[in-house]
Write a protein that holds these residues in place. Structure first.
Motif, short mmCIF file in Angstrom:
data_model
loop_
_atom_site.label_atom_id
_atom_site.label_comp_id
_atom_site.label_asym_id
_atom_site.label_seq_id
_atom_site.Cartn_x
_atom_site.Cartn_y
_atom_site.Cartn_z
N ALA A 30 -30.38 79.53 17.69
CA ALA A 30 -30.52 78.10 17.55
C ALA A 30 -29.63 77.51 16.69
CB ALA A 30 -31.97 77.98 16.45
N GLY A 31 -28.94 78.36 15.71
CA GLY A 31 -27.62 78.03 14.84
C GLY A 31 -26.57 77.83 14.86
N TYR A 32 -26.36 77.96 16.52
CA TYR A 32 -24.69 78.55 16.65
C TYR A 32 -24.74 78.03 18.05
CZ TYR A 32 -25.33 82.22 13.29
OH TYR A 32 -24.97 83.48 12.04
N ALA A 33 -23.00 77.93 18.52
CA ALA A 33 -23.24 77.53 19.81
C ALA A 33 -22.88 78.50 20.46
CB ALA A 33 -21.65 76.45 19.87
N ILE A 34 -23.27 78.48 21.50
CA ILE A 34 -23.24 79.14 23.04
C ILE A 34 -22.32 78.92 24.37
CG2 ILE A 34 -24.96 80.68 24.73
CD1 ILE A 34 -24.96 81.06 20.78
N GLY A 35 -21.67 79.89 24.79
CA GLY A 35 -20.87 79.72 25.29
C GLY A 35 -20.85 80.41 26.60
N TRP A 36 -21.52 80.43 27.96
CA TRP A 36 -21.32 81.18 29.29
C TRP A 36 -19.81 81.12 29.49
CZ3 TRP A 36 -24.84 84.09 31.14
CH2 TRP A 36 -26.05 84.55 30.44
N PHE A 37 -18.71 81.89 30.05
CA PHE A 37 -18.07 82.14 30.67
C PHE A 37 -17.73 82.88 32.31
CE2 PHE A 37 -15.48 81.11 26.89
CZ PHE A 37 -16.03 80.27 26.04
#
Length: 123
Positions: A30-37
């Motif tokens: 919840a406290g982080y940025a999550i990226g999809w690559f």
């Protein structure tokens, strides 16, 4: 031990949809940025979309911008990527990654990566 695990890939026909999952253990997403690559054979890793803790999605790849939805389920500690109207050009290994606070399109700015899930779009 922090771990990101992608799932949901597979072989699909053009026009179909997939929902990929990125489940975390050892950390609260919840406290982080999550990226999809994604990375196709012989190609560089490409940013698709990212969601940060406090902001809405940031879309990167023009080829997928209108066909992807990113969502997070904090109770399940999971981030999802839905891809609609899949095309053969979407064939690639798909990865989720995590970094502090803000989204970035640049893969090397992410600190943790999953092992990837393969998506093949073919008739």
């Amino acid at each position: 031990q922090l771990q990101l695990v992608e799932s949901g890939g597979g072989l699909v026909q053009p026009g179909e949809s997939l929902r990929l999952s990125c489940a975390a253990s050892g950390v609260t997403l919840a406290g982080y940025a999550i990226g999809w690559f994604r990375q196709a054979p012989g190609q560089e890793r490409e940013g698709i979309v990212c969601v940060s803790a406090e902001h809405g999605p940031s879309y990167y790849a023009p080829s997928t911008r209108d066909r992807v939805t990113i969502s997070r389920d904090n109770a399940q500690n999971t981030v999802y990527l839905q891809i609609d109207n899949l095309k053969p050009g979407d064939t690639a290994d798909y990865y989720c990654a995590m970094r502090n606070y803000y989204c970035s399109e640049t893969p090397h700015e992410y600190h943790y990566w999953g092992q990837g899930t393969q998506v093949t779009v073919s008739s």
